[in-house]
Design a protein around this motif. Structure first.
Motif, PDB file in Angstrom:
ATOM      1  N   GLU A 318       0.827  -1.214   0.000  1.00 51.55           N
ATOM      2  CA  GLU A 318       0.000   0.000   0.000  1.00 51.55           C
ATOM      3  C   GLU A 318       0.862   1.265   0.000  1.00 51.55           C
ATOM      4  OE1 GLU A 318      -3.193   2.214   2.991  1.00 51.55           O
ATOM      5  OE2 GLU A 318      -2.727   0.077   3.260  1.00 51.55           O
ATOM      6  N   GLU A 319       1.847   1.325   0.871  1.00 51.90           N
ATOM      7  CA  GLU A 319       2.669   2.534   0.966  1.00 51.90           C
ATOM      8  C   GLU A 319       3.709   2.612  -0.153  1.00 51.90           C
ATOM      9  OE1 GLU A 319       4.105   3.817   4.705  1.00 51.90           O
ATOM     10  OE2 GLU A 319       2.425   2.976   5.844  1.00 51.90           O
ATOM     11  N   ALA A 320       4.267   1.479  -0.523  1.00 55.37           N
ATOM     12  CA  ALA A 320       5.286   1.479  -1.580  1.00 55.37           C
ATOM     13  C   ALA A 320       4.688   1.841  -2.933  1.00 55.37           C
ATOM     14  CB  ALA A 320       5.959   0.116  -1.660  1.00 55.37           C
ATOM     15  N   SER A 321       3.449   1.413  -3.181  1.00 52.47           N
ATOM     16  CA  SER A 321       2.818   1.713  -4.467  1.00 52.47           C
ATOM     17  C   SER A 321       2.540   3.198  -4.631  1.00 52.47           C
ATOM     18  CB  SER A 321       1.516   0.917  -4.624  1.00 52.47           C
ATOM     19  OG  SER A 321       0.599   1.254  -3.595  1.00 52.47           O
ATOM     20  N   ALA A 322       2.486   3.939  -3.506  1.00 59.68           N
ATOM     21  CA  ALA A 322       2.243   5.389  -3.565  1.00 59.68           C
ATOM     22  C   ALA A 322       3.545   6.171  -3.695  1.00 59.68           C
ATOM     23  CB  ALA A 322       1.488   5.833  -2.319  1.00 59.68           C
ATOM     24  N   ALA A 323       4.687   5.480  -3.562  1.00 59.42           N
ATOM     25  CA  ALA A 323       5.984   6.154  -3.622  1.00 59.42           C
ATOM     26  C   ALA A 323       6.472   6.272  -5.061  1.00 59.42           C
ATOM     27  CB  ALA A 323       7.004   5.386  -2.792  1.00 59.42           C
ATOM     28  N   ALA A 324       7.381   7.206  -5.296  1.00 57.33           N
ATOM     29  CA  ALA A 324       7.982   7.378  -6.612  1.00 57.33           C
ATOM     30  C   ALA A 324       9.178   6.440  -6.758  1.00 57.33           C
ATOM     31  CB  ALA A 324       8.419   8.835  -6.795  1.00 57.33           C
ATOM     32  N   ILE A 325       9.593   6.195  -7.992  1.00 52.94           N
ATOM     33  CA  ILE A 325      10.759   5.348  -8.246  1.00 52.94           C
ATOM     34  C   ILE A 325      11.984   5.941  -7.543  1.00 52.94           C
ATOM     35  CG2 ILE A 325      12.310   4.430 -10.011  1.00 52.94           C
ATOM     36  CD1 ILE A 325       9.551   3.145 -10.008  1.00 52.94           C
ATOM     37  N   ASP A 326      12.742   5.092  -6.862  1.00 57.67           N
ATOM     38  CA  ASP A 326      13.955   5.411  -6.101  1.00 57.67           C
ATOM     39  C   ASP A 326      13.680   6.051  -4.746  1.00 57.67           C
ATOM     40  OD1 ASP A 326      15.697   4.351  -7.972  1.00 57.67           O
ATOM     41  OD2 ASP A 326      15.851   6.230  -9.083  1.00 57.67           O
ATOM     42  N   ASP A 327      12.402   6.299  -4.401  1.00 57.67           N
ATOM     43  CA  ASP A 327      12.083   6.771  -3.053  1.00 57.67           C
ATOM     44  C   ASP A 327      12.371   5.669  -2.039  1.00 57.67           C
ATOM     45  OD1 ASP A 327      11.317   9.257  -3.818  1.00 57.67           O
ATOM     46  OD2 ASP A 327       9.167   9.002  -3.422  1.00 57.67           O
ATOM     47  N   VAL A 328      12.866   6.055  -0.852  1.00 56.09           N
ATOM     48  CA  VAL A 328      13.126   5.108   0.233  1.00 56.09           C
ATOM     49  C   VAL A 328      12.226   5.465   1.402  1.00 56.09           C
ATOM     50  CG1 VAL A 328      14.832   4.183   1.848  1.00 56.09           C
ATOM     51  CG2 VAL A 328      15.512   4.743  -0.501  1.00 56.09           C
ATOM     52  N   THR A 329      11.460   4.488   1.886  1.00 57.16           N
ATOM     53  CA  THR A 329      10.464   4.742   2.928  1.00 57.16           C
ATOM     54  C   THR A 329      10.613   3.743   4.067  1.00 57.16           C
ATOM     55  OG1 THR A 329       8.929   5.390   1.168  1.00 57.16           O
ATOM     56  CG2 THR A 329       7.999   5.065   3.363  1.00 57.16           C
ATOM     57  N   LEU A 330      10.426   4.200   5.301  1.00 53.54           N
ATOM     58  CA  LEU A 330      10.387   3.302   6.459  1.00 53.54           C
ATOM     59  C   LEU A 330       8.927   2.980   6.761  1.00 53.54           C
ATOM     60  CD1 LEU A 330      11.680   1.783   8.825  1.00 53.54           C
ATOM     61  CD2 LEU A 330      11.532   3.913  10.153  1.00 53.54           C
ATOM     62  N   ILE A 331       8.592   1.700   6.717  1.00 58.91           N
ATOM     63  CA  ILE A 331       7.221   1.255   6.966  1.00 58.91           C
ATOM     64  C   ILE A 331       7.217   0.380   8.210  1.00 58.91           C
ATOM     65  CG2 ILE A 331       5.246  -0.010   6.033  1.00 58.91           C
ATOM     66  CD1 ILE A 331       6.370   0.636   3.221  1.00 58.91           C
ATOM     67  N   THR A 332       6.426   0.767   9.196  1.00 57.80           N
ATOM     68  CA  THR A 332       6.361   0.034  10.466  1.00 57.80           C
ATOM     69  C   THR A 332       5.071  -0.768  10.518  1.00 57.80           C
ATOM     70  OG1 THR A 332       7.586   1.803  11.554  1.00 57.80           O
ATOM     71  CG2 THR A 332       6.406   0.253  12.968  1.00 57.80           C
ATOM     72  N   VAL A 333       5.187  -2.066  10.842  1.00 57.64           N
ATOM     73  CA  VAL A 333       4.027  -2.956  10.868  1.00 57.64           C
ATOM     74  C   VAL A 333       3.930  -3.634  12.232  1.00 57.64           C
ATOM     75  CG1 VAL A 333       2.936  -4.997   9.885  1.00 57.64           C
ATOM     76  CG2 VAL A 333       4.124  -3.374   8.388  1.00 57.64           C
ATOM     77  N   GLU A 334       2.808  -3.436  12.897  1.00 55.52           N
ATOM     78  CA  GLU A 334       2.530  -4.100  14.178  1.00 55.52           C
ATOM     79  C   GLU A 334       1.830  -5.427  13.917  1.00 55.52           C
ATOM     80  OE1 GLU A 334       3.607  -2.776  16.874  1.00 55.52           O
ATOM     81  OE2 GLU A 334       4.030  -0.710  16.248  1.00 55.52           O
ATOM     82  N   GLY A 335       2.162  -6.433  14.712  1.00 50.62           N
ATOM     83  CA  GLY A 335       1.518  -7.736  14.532  1.00 50.62           C
ATOM     84  C   GLY A 335       1.698  -8.606  15.749  1.00 50.62           C
ATOM     85  N   THR A 336       1.464  -9.897  15.595  1.00 51.38           N
ATOM     86  CA  THR A 336       1.644 -10.878  16.671  1.00 51.38           C
ATOM     87  C   THR A 336       2.344 -12.106  16.109  1.00 51.38           C
ATOM     88  OG1 THR A 336      -0.559 -11.812  16.238  1.00 51.38           O
ATOM     89  CG2 THR A 336      -0.393 -10.141  17.976  1.00 51.38           C
ATOM     90  N   ASP A 337       3.110 -12.777  16.974  1.00 51.39           N
ATOM     91  CA  ASP A 337       3.764 -14.003  16.529  1.00 51.39           C
ATOM     92  C   ASP A 337       2.836 -15.191  16.745  1.00 51.39           C
ATOM     93  OD1 ASP A 337       3.825 -14.619  19.235  1.00 51.39           O
ATOM     94  OD2 ASP A 337       5.948 -14.121  19.484  1.00 51.39           O
ATOM     95  N   SER A 338       3.340 -16.403  16.500  1.00 53.32           N
ATOM     96  CA  SER A 338       2.514 -17.608  16.596  1.00 53.32           C
ATOM     97  C   SER A 338       2.020 -17.879  18.013  1.00 53.32           C
ATOM     98  CB  SER A 338       3.304 -18.828  16.094  1.00 53.32           C
ATOM     99  OG  SER A 338       4.498 -18.993  16.834  1.00 53.32           O
ATOM    100  N   ASN A 339       2.683 -17.265  19.005  1.00 55.61           N
ATOM    101  CA  ASN A 339       2.274 -17.440  20.403  1.00 55.61           C
ATOM    102  C   ASN A 339       1.376 -16.311  20.900  1.00 55.61           C
ATOM    103  OD1 ASN A 339       3.828 -19.839  20.787  1.00 55.61           O
ATOM    104  ND2 ASN A 339       5.671 -18.571  20.969  1.00 55.61           N
TER     105      ASN A 339
END
Length: 408
Positions: A318-339
């Motif tokens: 979602e965020e990368a598709s909105a970026a221009a070619i050669d743009d560098v972006t930090l994307i933070t994703v919250e989640g949970t592990d198998s436990n």
């Protein structure tokens, strides 16, 4: 006195004959695990130009497969080996039964077809057939022995011998029948290999044909067969070394990225600052700290991701598709592990250029040519076998096939 002795001897002989006859009749009427006695299990379920396939042969083959169906289905579902059968449905069970019967019919077809073409086996190959049959029995014994050992049996050898005898009894066969069938199956597979070699030479795929074969192959097996997740799954197989052939079709809605994946916030922030300060992205991409194993396996090739087909969280696309070619972006994703524990993953994503559609043949020629040749030869071989089957006198007793239920 002599006359009386003769009468006693004659009476004893008759009594013994009756006992033998009754014992034999009891054995003939004894039912196996499929509910069949001798007469029922020797019914013919199919014939191929007169060669008979018995009901018991079909029942044992089907039962052996069905007893391991969870394993077979796992390999089919996750690794693409074999076929997945949903035997909880009538259609799924029917498909399994038909395929098992057809595999037995195929064995007869291979033997008869090879005979028609004058294809023979060498003495060494015939010896291998007998060896393979004996190995099948040895493997069965070993499986039972290992089961006995794992169950904690104090005398696993004796227990395994008893269990093997029980297996044969329950299946309605003897050890000699098992060996005979195993030998017949091994013989059929030897002839199948010979037939493949015969028709491969006859087909003789040339280098000039390969580009056209490639186009048709990709359309059938990649483009038309594509479903969400296919690309990322193949990408993981490449990363794990299962194949060196990439997914040969990239859908139009895919984008291309280079991704550095990190679990440490400080390291992620520091890396991003250094890249934005002018340090080389690829240096950090190639670092051992980068957890993006799929991307690193691609070397200097861009990683293609789709909205619903990516090894990363959907937020990355979602965020990368909105970026221009050669743009560098930090994307933070919250989640949970198998436990169920909370996790945070940091993606430093660089949007790069790439081309969607069919991967050019020349880009993968060295990796795909042998597969294309084998595929085309196998297609031709299959056509010849199918044509022979069409002309053959094959009769199937559908009532026996439909009535048999391996789940009971």
């Amino acid at each position: 006195m002599k006359r009386q002795t003769k009468k006693i001897i004659l009476f004893a002989a008759v009594a013994l004959a009756i006992i033998v006859l009754v014992a034999g009749l009891i054995m003939l009427l004894r039912k196996d695990t499929f509910g069949d006695n001798y007469f029922a299990r020797n019914k013919t379920v199919a014939t191929v130009n007169g060669a008979k396939i018995g009901k018991n042969q079909f029942a044992v083959s089907l039962s052996n497969y069905y007893s391991n169906i969870d394993t077979y289905n796992m390999y089919a579902q996750y690794y693409g080996y074999g076929k997945y059968y949903d035997t909880s449905t009538e259609a799924g069970m029917k498909s399994l039964k038909n395929d098992i019967l057809n595999s037995l019919i195929d064995n007869e077809v291979y033997i008869a077809m090879a005979k028609d073409l004058g294809i023979t086996l060498t003495g060494e190959e015939l010896a291998q057939v007998k060896t393979e049959a004996q190995e099948a029995l040895t493997n069965l014994k070993e499986q039972i022995l290992q089961s006995a050992k794992s169950s904690g049996s104090q005398n696993p050898e004796t227990y395994a011998t008893t269990m093997l005898a029980n297996y044969f009894s329950n299946m309605g066969i003897s050890k000699s029948t098992f060996l005979k069938r195993s030998e017949h199956s091994a013989l059929a597979q030897k002839y199948a290999t010979k037939l493949q070699e015969h028709f491969a030479a006859e087909r003789n795929v040339t280098e000039e044909e390969l580009p056209e074969i490639y186009a048709a192959y990709v359309k059938e097996h990649y483009q038309d067969a594509y479903t969400d997740g296919s690309y990322a799954l193949n990408e993981s197989y490449v990363a794990q070394g299962y194949t060196d052939i990439p997914y040969l079709y990239i859908p139009e809605n895919f984008i291309f990225v280079r991704v550095i994946q990190l679990s440490d916030k400080v390291k992620a922030t520091d890396t991003l600052n250094k890249i934005q300060g002018g340090e080389d992205f690829e240096t950090f991409f190639a670092s051992d700290d980068n957890e993006n194993t799929n991307g690193k396996a691609l070397g200097d090739q861009p990683q293609a991701i789709g909205e619903n087909d990516s090894a990363f969280d959907a937020k990355v696309y979602e965020e990368a598709s909105a970026a221009a070619i050669d743009d560098v972006t930090l994307i933070t994703v919250e989640g949970t592990d198998s436990n169920g524990n909370a996790t945070t993953t940091y993606y430093i994503v660089k949007r790069v250029e790439g081309t969607t559609g069919v991967v050019p043949y020349e880009d993968v020629k060295e990796k795909i040519d042998s597969t294309l040749k084998s595929h085309e030869e196998n297609e031709y071989y299959t056509e010849q076998v199918d044509a022979w089957r069409e002309k053959a006198d094959i009769v199937i007793d559908d009532d026996i096939v439909n009535a048999f239920d391996p789940s009971k």
